[in-house]
Design a protein around this motif. Structure first.
Motif, PDB file in Angstrom:
ATOM      1  N   ASN A 280       0.740  -1.112  -0.076  1.00 42.09           N
ATOM      2  CA  ASN A 280      -0.001   0.107   0.033  1.00 42.09           C
ATOM      3  C   ASN A 280       0.776   1.134   0.023  1.00 42.09           C
ATOM      4  OD1 ASN A 280      -2.776  -1.269   0.045  1.00 42.09           O
ATOM      5  ND2 ASN A 280      -2.105  -1.849   2.014  1.00 42.09           N
ATOM      6  N   TYR A 281       2.039   1.049  -0.053  1.00 44.29           N
ATOM      7  CA  TYR A 281       2.914   2.289  -0.136  1.00 44.29           C
ATOM      8  C   TYR A 281       2.634   3.106  -1.473  1.00 44.29           C
ATOM      9  CZ  TYR A 281       7.178   4.904   1.224  1.00 44.29           C
ATOM     10  OH  TYR A 281       7.991   5.975   1.775  1.00 44.29           O
ATOM     11  N   PRO A 282       2.480   4.389  -1.597  1.00 45.18           N
ATOM     12  CA  PRO A 282       2.278   4.981  -2.658  1.00 45.18           C
ATOM     13  C   PRO A 282       3.368   5.258  -3.596  1.00 45.18           C
ATOM     14  CG  PRO A 282       2.648   6.590  -0.834  1.00 45.18           C
ATOM     15  CD  PRO A 282       2.837   5.392  -0.265  1.00 45.18           C
ATOM     16  N   TYR A 283       4.569   4.652  -3.542  1.00 44.02           N
ATOM     17  CA  TYR A 283       5.485   4.805  -4.535  1.00 44.02           C
ATOM     18  C   TYR A 283       5.934   3.374  -4.804  1.00 44.02           C
ATOM     19  CZ  TYR A 283       5.617   9.612  -3.478  1.00 44.02           C
ATOM     20  OH  TYR A 283       5.254  11.197  -3.110  1.00 44.02           O
ATOM     21  N   ILE A 284       6.467   2.979  -6.104  1.00 47.92           N
ATOM     22  CA  ILE A 284       6.893   1.793  -6.605  1.00 47.92           C
ATOM     23  C   ILE A 284       8.235   2.176  -7.097  1.00 47.92           C
ATOM     24  CG2 ILE A 284       6.712  -0.146  -8.025  1.00 47.92           C
ATOM     25  CD1 ILE A 284       3.552   0.551  -8.309  1.00 47.92           C
ATOM     26  N   PHE A 285       9.181   1.354  -6.367  1.00 39.83           N
ATOM     27  CA  PHE A 285      10.633   1.294  -6.703  1.00 39.83           C
ATOM     28  C   PHE A 285      11.095   0.500  -7.637  1.00 39.83           C
ATOM     29  CE2 PHE A 285      10.154   3.260  -2.390  1.00 39.83           C
ATOM     30  CZ  PHE A 285      10.586   4.566  -2.771  1.00 39.83           C
ATOM     31  N   MET A 286      11.877   0.557  -8.434  1.00 39.32           N
ATOM     32  CA  MET A 286      12.297  -0.232  -9.692  1.00 39.32           C
ATOM     33  C   MET A 286      13.660   0.072  -9.989  1.00 39.32           C
ATOM     34  SD  MET A 286       9.115   0.203 -12.067  1.00 39.32           S
ATOM     35  CE  MET A 286       8.567   2.012 -11.972  1.00 39.32           C
ATOM     36  N   ARG A 287      14.345  -1.114 -10.648  1.00 34.63           N
ATOM     37  CA  ARG A 287      15.531  -0.828 -11.532  1.00 34.63           C
ATOM     38  C   ARG A 287      15.115  -1.295 -13.059  1.00 34.63           C
ATOM     39  NH1 ARG A 287      17.388  -3.153  -6.405  1.00 34.63           N
ATOM     40  NH2 ARG A 287      16.599  -5.169  -7.104  1.00 34.63           N
ATOM     41  N   TRP A 288      15.614  -0.360 -13.945  1.00 31.78           N
ATOM     42  CA  TRP A 288      15.584  -0.593 -15.207  1.00 31.78           C
ATOM     43  C   TRP A 288      16.803  -0.695 -15.915  1.00 31.78           C
ATOM     44  CZ3 TRP A 288      11.969   4.145 -17.166  1.00 31.78           C
ATOM     45  CH2 TRP A 288      10.605   3.779 -16.649  1.00 31.78           C
ATOM     46  N   LYS A 289      16.994  -1.911 -16.786  1.00 31.71           N
ATOM     47  CA  LYS A 289      18.195  -2.069 -17.412  1.00 31.71           C
ATOM     48  C   LYS A 289      18.103  -2.439 -18.720  1.00 31.71           C
ATOM     49  CE  LYS A 289      22.586  -3.753 -17.770  1.00 31.71           C
ATOM     50  NZ  LYS A 289      23.014  -3.240 -18.978  1.00 31.71           N
ATOM     51  N   GLU A 290      18.528  -1.209 -19.562  1.00 28.60           N
ATOM     52  CA  GLU A 290      18.644  -1.378 -21.096  1.00 28.60           C
ATOM     53  C   GLU A 290      19.383  -2.790 -21.497  1.00 28.60           C
ATOM     54  OE1 GLU A 290      18.573   3.089 -22.680  1.00 28.60           O
ATOM     55  OE2 GLU A 290      20.190   2.794 -21.209  1.00 28.60           O
ATOM     56  N   GLN A 291      18.582  -3.303 -22.405  1.00 28.07           N
ATOM     57  CA  GLN A 291      19.144  -4.681 -22.999  1.00 28.07           C
ATOM     58  C   GLN A 291      19.594  -4.396 -24.451  1.00 28.07           C
ATOM     59  OE1 GLN A 291      19.136  -7.301 -21.156  1.00 28.07           O
ATOM     60  NE2 GLN A 291      18.163  -6.394 -19.660  1.00 28.07           N
ATOM     61  N   TYR A 292      19.341  -3.753 -25.302  1.00 26.44           N
ATOM     62  CA  TYR A 292      19.921  -3.380 -26.597  1.00 26.44           C
ATOM     63  C   TYR A 292      19.336  -2.278 -27.385  1.00 26.44           C
ATOM     64  CZ  TYR A 292      15.578  -5.923 -27.818  1.00 26.44           C
ATOM     65  OH  TYR A 292      14.283  -6.438 -28.049  1.00 26.44           O
ATOM     66  N   PHE A 293      20.115  -1.833 -28.365  1.00 24.15           N
ATOM     67  CA  PHE A 293      19.658  -0.757 -28.998  1.00 24.15           C
ATOM     68  C   PHE A 293      18.571  -1.362 -30.192  1.00 24.15           C
ATOM     69  CE2 PHE A 293      24.002   0.800 -27.605  1.00 24.15           C
ATOM     70  CZ  PHE A 293      23.464   1.871 -27.448  1.00 24.15           C
ATOM     71  N   VAL A 294      17.427  -0.586 -30.208  1.00 22.77           N
ATOM     72  CA  VAL A 294      16.509  -0.955 -31.467  1.00 22.77           C
ATOM     73  C   VAL A 294      16.715  -0.800 -32.417  1.00 22.77           C
ATOM     74  CG1 VAL A 294      13.950  -0.893 -31.864  1.00 22.77           C
ATOM     75  CG2 VAL A 294      14.615  -1.136 -29.528  1.00 22.77           C
TER      76      VAL A 294
END
Length: 214
Positions: free
Chosen positions: A140-154
């Motif tokens: 119920n926390y009003p924020y979601i923490f994440m990690r984003w890892k770019e995998q490849y150039f499109v």
């Protein structure tokens, strides 16, 4: 997707939280097809620069703490066209992933340095220092923490002058869909800030309940 610039390095548990590793509640602003727009600051000692950035979520699987999407940088100086990358994300839900990264060259100290740049992380700090936040209930926390890892150039090659060796620490606001992030790569200028807002311009993408990815 910052330019690789080597620089000198920059010098209580939440009330009501319990053990149980409850998954985050679904958020309509963090869903397949949702789009975001803003900037990434790529300032360094030699220059002060911000790139316009668009992000779209292409997949989201809360049960497994996973999401993915595309990131488009629009005014990259060394590129003739916008640069698009595909990224995969880890949702810090204390079940699938904790606040400690444990890979991509990031130490627990690096994690704390980056997470503490988000004001919304402050109430979680003592518990994260103790066990990575495993005992926190973030459902119920009003924020979601994440990690984003770019995998490849499109749409460009790896010789485009950019690096995707690092990853983003990300904080998502469930109330307004705003996103703040900081890029981590020991070989790039530190704490490059990502600031995005939800554009609500329609949805497209796929759902993991309907498609099996190979």
């Amino acid at each position: 997707m910052p330019v690789r610039v080597v620089e000198p390095s920059s010098p209580s548990q939440v009330a009501g939280t319990t053990q149980g590793n409850t998954l985050p509640q679904p958020c309509s602003l963090l869903s397949v097809g949702q789009a975001f727009s803003g900037t990434q600051n790529v300032s360094s000692l030699q220059k002060d620069e911000a790139w316009r950035v668009n992000v779209r979520i292409q997949g989201c699987d809360l049960d497994h703490g996973y999401l993915c999407g595309t990131m488009e940088a629009l005014n990259v100086p060394m590129a003739d066209t916008p640069v698009v990358t595909f990224w995969e994300g880890e949702i810090v839900d204390t079940k699938n992933y904790t606040f400690f990264t444990g890979k991509w060259g990031a130490t627990a100290e690096d994690d704390i340095k980056h997470w503490t740049k988000f004001p919304s992380f402050s109430p979680l700090l003592s518990q994260v220092e103790a066990d990575g936040g495993k005992s926190l209930d973030l459902s119920n926390y009003p924020y979601i923490f994440m990690r984003w890892k770019e995998q490849y150039f499109v749409n460009v090659g790896t010789d485009c002058g950019l690096t995707i060796a690092g990853f983003y620490y990300v904080c998502f606001s469930c109330s307004d869909g705003s996103i703040n992030g900081f890029y981590y790569d020991p070989n790039s200028s530190p704490f490059q800030k990502l600031e995005l807002k939800s554009t609500n311009d329609g949805k497209s993408g796929f759902s993991f309940s309907s498609y099996e990815l190979q």
